[in-house]
Design an enzyme around this catalytic site. Structure first.
Site, PDB file in Angstrom:
ATOM      1  N   ASP A  13       0.814  -1.217   0.000  1.00  0.00           N
ATOM      2  CA  ASP A  13       0.000   0.000   0.000  1.00  0.00           C
ATOM      3  C   ASP A  13       0.851   1.272   0.000  1.00  0.00           C
ATOM      4  O   ASP A  13       0.452   2.289   0.563  1.00  0.00           O
ATOM      5  CB  ASP A  13      -0.981   0.026   1.185  1.00  0.00           C
ATOM      6  CG  ASP A  13      -1.760  -1.258   1.291  1.00  0.00           C
ATOM      7  OD1 ASP A  13      -2.325  -1.671   0.271  1.00  0.00           O
ATOM      8  OD2 ASP A  13      -1.787  -1.859   2.382  1.00  0.00           O
ATOM      9  N   GLU A  14       2.015   1.191  -0.629  1.00  0.00           N
ATOM     10  CA  GLU A  14       2.876   2.385  -0.695  1.00  0.00           C
ATOM     11  C   GLU A  14       2.378   3.360  -1.762  1.00  0.00           C
ATOM     12  O   GLU A  14       2.871   4.493  -1.844  1.00  0.00           O
ATOM     13  CB  GLU A  14       4.325   1.995  -1.047  1.00  0.00           C
ATOM     14  CG  GLU A  14       5.049   1.196   0.016  1.00  0.00           C
ATOM     15  CD  GLU A  14       4.898  -0.300  -0.216  1.00  0.00           C
ATOM     16  OE1 GLU A  14       4.071  -0.687  -1.070  1.00  0.00           O
ATOM     17  OE2 GLU A  14       5.586  -1.078   0.457  1.00  0.00           O
ATOM     18  N   LYS A  16       1.916   2.024  -5.142  1.00  0.00           N
ATOM     19  CA  LYS A  16       2.570   1.497  -6.354  1.00  0.00           C
ATOM     20  C   LYS A  16       1.732   1.749  -7.592  1.00  0.00           C
ATOM     21  O   LYS A  16       2.262   2.042  -8.654  1.00  0.00           O
ATOM     22  CB  LYS A  16       2.779  -0.021  -6.243  1.00  0.00           C
ATOM     23  CG  LYS A  16       3.839  -0.440  -5.285  1.00  0.00           C
ATOM     24  CD  LYS A  16       3.958  -1.942  -5.232  1.00  0.00           C
ATOM     25  CE  LYS A  16       2.721  -2.650  -4.739  1.00  0.00           C
ATOM     26  NZ  LYS A  16       2.327  -2.389  -3.356  1.00  0.00           N
ATOM     27  N   ASN A  38      -5.421 -10.552  -3.819  1.00  0.00           N
ATOM     28  CA  ASN A  38      -5.111  -9.938  -2.515  1.00  0.00           C
ATOM     29  C   ASN A  38      -4.664  -8.492  -2.693  1.00  0.00           C
ATOM     30  O   ASN A  38      -4.734  -7.694  -1.760  1.00  0.00           O
ATOM     31  CB  ASN A  38      -4.029 -10.741  -1.768  1.00  0.00           C
ATOM     32  CG  ASN A  38      -2.806 -11.093  -2.621  1.00  0.00           C
ATOM     33  OD1 ASN A  38      -2.816 -10.934  -3.835  1.00  0.00           O
ATOM     34  ND2 ASN A  38      -1.777 -11.595  -1.980  1.00  0.00           N
ATOM     35  N   GLY A  40      -4.825  -4.653  -4.416  1.00  0.00           N
ATOM     36  CA  GLY A  40      -5.899  -3.785  -4.900  1.00  0.00           C
ATOM     37  C   GLY A  40      -5.293  -2.481  -5.340  1.00  0.00           C
ATOM     38  O   GLY A  40      -4.479  -1.912  -4.618  1.00  0.00           O
ATOM     39  N   HIS A  41      -5.593  -2.063  -6.550  1.00  0.00           N
ATOM     40  CA  HIS A  41      -5.121  -0.739  -6.930  1.00  0.00           C
ATOM     41  C   HIS A  41      -6.209   0.042  -7.657  1.00  0.00           C
ATOM     42  O   HIS A  41      -7.034  -0.516  -8.359  1.00  0.00           O
ATOM     43  CB  HIS A  41      -3.820  -0.788  -7.729  1.00  0.00           C
ATOM     44  CG  HIS A  41      -3.804  -1.832  -8.796  1.00  0.00           C
ATOM     45  ND1 HIS A  41      -3.136  -3.013  -8.648  1.00  0.00           N
ATOM     46  CD2 HIS A  41      -4.383  -1.866 -10.006  1.00  0.00           C
ATOM     47  CE1 HIS A  41      -3.309  -3.734  -9.736  1.00  0.00           C
ATOM     48  NE2 HIS A  41      -4.060  -3.069 -10.574  1.00  0.00           N
ATOM     49  N   THR A  42      -6.171   1.321  -7.403  1.00  0.00           N
ATOM     50  CA  THR A  42      -7.156   2.215  -8.003  1.00  0.00           C
ATOM     51  C   THR A  42      -6.455   3.041  -9.056  1.00  0.00           C
ATOM     52  O   THR A  42      -5.397   3.601  -8.802  1.00  0.00           O
ATOM     53  CB  THR A  42      -7.727   3.157  -6.914  1.00  0.00           C
ATOM     54  OG1 THR A  42      -8.128   2.338  -5.815  1.00  0.00           O
ATOM     55  CG2 THR A  42      -8.904   3.965  -7.392  1.00  0.00           C
ATOM     56  N   GLN A 223       1.860  -6.303  -3.511  1.00  0.00           N
ATOM     57  CA  GLN A 223       2.332  -6.383  -2.123  1.00  0.00           C
ATOM     58  C   GLN A 223       3.693  -5.677  -2.002  1.00  0.00           C
ATOM     59  O   GLN A 223       3.905  -4.725  -2.725  1.00  0.00           O
ATOM     60  CB  GLN A 223       2.391  -7.832  -1.617  1.00  0.00           C
ATOM     61  CG  GLN A 223       1.027  -8.464  -1.409  1.00  0.00           C
ATOM     62  CD  GLN A 223       0.434  -9.029  -2.684  1.00  0.00           C
ATOM     63  OE1 GLN A 223       1.096  -9.710  -3.429  1.00  0.00           O
ATOM     64  NE2 GLN A 223      -0.811  -8.745  -2.938  1.00  0.00           N
ATOM     65  N   THR A 299      -8.479  -3.741  -0.536  1.00  0.00           N
ATOM     66  CA  THR A 299      -9.101  -5.039  -0.780  1.00  0.00           C
ATOM     67  C   THR A 299     -10.079  -5.421   0.315  1.00  0.00           C
ATOM     68  O   THR A 299     -11.150  -5.950   0.054  1.00  0.00           O
ATOM     69  CB  THR A 299      -7.998  -6.118  -0.907  1.00  0.00           C
ATOM     70  OG1 THR A 299      -7.075  -5.681  -1.891  1.00  0.00           O
ATOM     71  CG2 THR A 299      -8.557  -7.467  -1.304  1.00  0.00           C
ATOM     72  N   THR A 300      -9.729  -5.130   1.573  1.00  0.00           N
ATOM     73  CA  THR A 300     -10.555  -5.612   2.686  1.00  0.00           C
ATOM     74  C   THR A 300     -11.227  -4.490   3.478  1.00  0.00           C
ATOM     75  O   THR A 300     -12.073  -4.770   4.323  1.00  0.00           O
ATOM     76  CB  THR A 300      -9.685  -6.426   3.675  1.00  0.00           C
ATOM     77  OG1 THR A 300      -8.602  -5.580   4.094  1.00  0.00           O
ATOM     78  CG2 THR A 300      -9.121  -7.675   3.024  1.00  0.00           C
ATOM     79  N   GLY A 301     -10.827  -3.262   3.257  1.00  0.00           N
ATOM     80  CA  GLY A 301     -11.416  -2.138   3.980  1.00  0.00           C
ATOM     81  C   GLY A 301     -10.914  -1.996   5.418  1.00  0.00           C
ATOM     82  O   GLY A 301     -11.364  -1.125   6.167  1.00  0.00           O
ATOM     83  N   ARG A 304      -5.659   0.694   8.317  1.00  0.00           N
ATOM     84  CA  ARG A 304      -4.233   0.343   8.292  1.00  0.00           C
ATOM     85  C   ARG A 304      -3.537   0.823   9.567  1.00  0.00           C
ATOM     86  O   ARG A 304      -3.876   1.886  10.088  1.00  0.00           O
ATOM     87  CB  ARG A 304      -3.563   0.983   7.078  1.00  0.00           C
ATOM     88  CG  ARG A 304      -4.058   0.390   5.777  1.00  0.00           C
ATOM     89  CD  ARG A 304      -3.396   1.038   4.569  1.00  0.00           C
ATOM     90  NE  ARG A 304      -3.986   0.508   3.345  1.00  0.00           N
ATOM     91  CZ  ARG A 304      -4.198   1.212   2.245  1.00  0.00           C
ATOM     92  NH1 ARG A 304      -3.875   2.488   2.192  1.00  0.00           N
ATOM     93  NH2 ARG A 304      -4.731   0.652   1.187  1.00  0.00           N
ATOM     94  N   LEU A 331       3.697  12.524   0.372  1.00  0.00           N
ATOM     95  CA  LEU A 331       4.302  13.665   1.054  1.00  0.00           C
ATOM     96  C   LEU A 331       3.218  14.614   1.577  1.00  0.00           C
ATOM     97  O   LEU A 331       3.343  15.202   2.652  1.00  0.00           O
ATOM     98  CB  LEU A 331       5.201  14.408   0.056  1.00  0.00           C
ATOM     99  CG  LEU A 331       6.326  15.204   0.673  1.00  0.00           C
ATOM    100  CD1 LEU A 331       7.354  14.284   1.280  1.00  0.00           C
ATOM    101  CD2 LEU A 331       6.993  16.071  -0.382  1.00  0.00           C
TER     102      LEU A 331
HETATM  103  P1  IMP Z   1      -2.478 -12.900   1.806  1.00  0.00           P
HETATM  104  O1  IMP Z   1      -1.608 -12.351   0.745  1.00  0.00           O
HETATM  105  O2  IMP Z   1      -3.933 -12.662   1.598  1.00  0.00           O
HETATM  106  O3  IMP Z   1      -2.164 -14.338   2.082  1.00  0.00           O
HETATM  107  O4  IMP Z   1      -2.132 -12.113   3.173  1.00  0.00           O
HETATM  108  C1  IMP Z   1      -0.859 -12.243   3.804  1.00  0.00           C
HETATM  109  C2  IMP Z   1      -0.428 -10.926   4.441  1.00  0.00           C
HETATM  110  O5  IMP Z   1      -0.122  -9.985   3.431  1.00  0.00           O
HETATM  111  C3  IMP Z   1      -1.494 -10.270   5.316  1.00  0.00           C
HETATM  112  O6  IMP Z   1      -0.845  -9.637   6.396  1.00  0.00           O
HETATM  113  C4  IMP Z   1      -2.120  -9.248   4.390  1.00  0.00           C
HETATM  114  O7  IMP Z   1      -2.715  -8.180   5.086  1.00  0.00           O
HETATM  115  C5  IMP Z   1      -0.917  -8.803   3.588  1.00  0.00           C
HETATM  116  N1  IMP Z   1      -1.263  -8.340   2.240  1.00  0.00           N
HETATM  117  C6  IMP Z   1      -1.631  -9.088   1.183  1.00  0.00           C
HETATM  118  N2  IMP Z   1      -1.854  -8.315   0.109  1.00  0.00           N
HETATM  119  C7  IMP Z   1      -1.584  -7.051   0.468  1.00  0.00           C
HETATM  120  C8  IMP Z   1      -1.594  -5.797  -0.231  1.00  0.00           C
HETATM  121  O8  IMP Z   1      -1.869  -5.706  -1.434  1.00  0.00           O
HETATM  122  N3  IMP Z   1      -1.261  -4.705   0.519  1.00  0.00           N
HETATM  123  C9  IMP Z   1      -0.905  -4.787   1.823  1.00  0.00           C
HETATM  124  N4  IMP Z   1      -0.884  -5.929   2.501  1.00  0.00           N
HETATM  125  C10 IMP Z   1      -1.215  -7.056   1.844  1.00  0.00           C
END
Ligand code: IMP
Length: 436
Positions: A13-14, A16, A38, A40-42, A223, A299-301, A304, A331
């Site tokens: 979630d930097e 990217k 897993n 998610g990008h907008t 990720q 992705t999950t809401g 953070r 920034l």
């Molecule tokens: P998984 O990839 O769903 O198996 O989750 C493994 C770990 O990676 C968990 O701590 C998630 O929250 C984290 N994670 C997976 N995908 C992302 C992402 O796109 N952004 C940030 N964290 C992620």
């Protein structure tokens, strides 16, 4: 001809998506090389917001080929939904799916939840998208590849074995029930196969003929480094190779062909999921940043977790990825914080360390040591955009000092600075695709 990789330098979630979008405008081919739904990008395109989990970020440029690389795991239903969403809004996806990518099956979702419960305190807090179980089957050579999904007979044979096996595990080991029969899964996935078939192509040939023609290729990571299966903070990461090495294995491009590796660094830390984060804040500054930056998982809401920037993490990330440049994001979100801290090293059992511990237990005991910086004022959206158009020197002096310190400390030049969500809010100091 330039081949550039973009990966996250921290916990995901930097931002990217925005950096990839920025470079994708210059690329001929965009290849996503790891992970699945897993991520998610907008992407904002002509004022409209598009959310993708699987499709590479260059998809809104119709003349660019977007590749779902062999390193990915595909939830076919999600992918079809994303394709349909694009078609509905008038975009014909220029998409190629690697036949070597793996397919997320319905039992993977059930296992993802069940395994997390069993892991107790060592659960990663996954996105429950079946990612870990799918990669586990891949490594165990039980997985179903896209090419196998496309072959009805082979798919049936493999499914027959896997359905029996996974049902036994789900019921016998985890005490849960997998409700779908083998026939139901077969019919459902055969439908998906028909829908996806036109997009399944020889991506290896597409990529390598593009390289032969000196095309510009952008390798998009999902990720981030600290979630990498090898280099991340095991077991609290994801199950794929999120780092620059994963860009090679997940796309089929050799390391000698890569020219640039850009590490995306959010100017503070954020994390979804569990596991230690040494610089985590649980105070009003964290709330301020979370609210200001809308720091909730795409992705999950999930809200953070927020912390100060951790240079031990960034330095480690530089080492394991070989960054040639850094892209700073957010920034603007950090503006308005009076005093900003950055962790320069840890103490572990009273001793100074600048190295990333391998054990999460040691990581948990690391105490951050900070250097303090003067913050900069929030100037508002319009002014940030005006600053972006003028370039780095137009940034508040305090922000310049902060970024320069980070870049010097980790020994990597600044390529991009982001001061807002849009393309216009981006200062590009180096375009990775510019001919030398
Ligand atoms: P998984 O990839 O769903 O198996 O989750 C493994 C770990 O990676 C968990 O701590 C998630 O929250 C984290 N994670 C997976 N995908 C992302 C992402 O796109 N952004 C940030 N964290 C992620």
């Amino acid at each position: 001809m330039p081949i550039a990789v973009v990966v996250g330098a921290q916990w995901g979630d930097e931002g990217k998506g925005k950096i990839v979008d920025c470079y994708a405008s210059q690329a001929d081919l965009v290849v996503r090389f790891n992970g699945g739904a897993n991520a998610g990008h907008t992407v904002v395109f002509e004022g409209k917001k598009y959310k993708f989990n699987l499709i590479p970020s260059g998809i809104l440029y119709s003349q660019k080929t977007n590749i779902i690389g062999n390193g990915m795991v595909i939830d076919p239903k999600k992918l079809i939904d994303e394709i349909d969403g694009l078609l509905k809004s008038g975009h014909t996806p220029n998409l190629a799916i690697s036949p070597r990518a793996h397919v997320v099956m319905p039992y993977h979702f059930v296992l993802d939840g069940a395994e997390e419960i069993r892991k107790g305190g060592l659960a990663a807090g996954t996105t429950k998208r079946g990612i870990g179980p799918c990669y586990a089957d891949k490594a165990a050579r039980f997985g179903i590849r896209v090419s196998e999904l496309m072959d009805a007979q082979l798919f049936r044979e493999k499914l027959h074995t896997m359905h029996q096996l996974e049902c036994r595990i789900i019921e016998g080991v985890y005490g849960q029930v997998f409700k779908q029969t083998e026939d139901e899964v077969f019919l459902q996935y055969s439908d998906y196969a028909k829908r996806l078939a036109p997009y399944v192509k020889d991506t290896n040939e597409i990529i390598h003929s593009a390289i032969a023609k000196n095309k510009r290729i952008l390798l998009e990571g999902a990720q981030a480094t600290m979630l990498d299966i090898d280099h991340g903070m095991y077991p609290f990461g994801t199950s794929s190779s999120t780092t620059a090495g994963g860009a090679c294995t997940g796309s089929g491009i050799g390391p000698t062909a890569i020219d640039e590796v850009v590490g995306v660094v959010k100017v503070y830390t954020s994390r979804v999921g569990s596991g230690p984060v040494p610089t985590e804040l649980n105070d009003s500054i964290a709330n301020y940043i979370r609210d200001k930056g809308g720091e909730y998982g795409t992705t999950t809401g999930r809200p953070r977790r927020i912390g100060w920037l951790d240079l031990v993490t960034v330095r480690y990330s530089v080492q394991v990825n070989g960054f040639t440049g850094l892209a700073f994001t957010r920034l603007d979100t950090l503006s308005g914080v009076e005093k900003i801290k950055v962790c320069t090293h840890y103490t572990l059992d009273g001793k100074k360390t600048e190295s990333m511990p391998a054990s999460h237990k040691d990581f948990e005991r690391c105490k951050p040591v900070y250097k303090e910086f003067k913050g900069w004022k929030d100037v508002g959206e319009k002014e940030w955009r005006a600053i972006a158009s003028k370039g780095f020197k137009a940034l508040p002096k305090e922000a310049q000092a902060y970024l320069t310190f980070i870049s010097k400390t980790v020994g990597v030049p600044i390529y991009i600075v982001g001061v807002g969500p849009g393309r216009e809010d981006t200062i590009v100091l180096k375009d990775v695709f510019k001919r030398k």
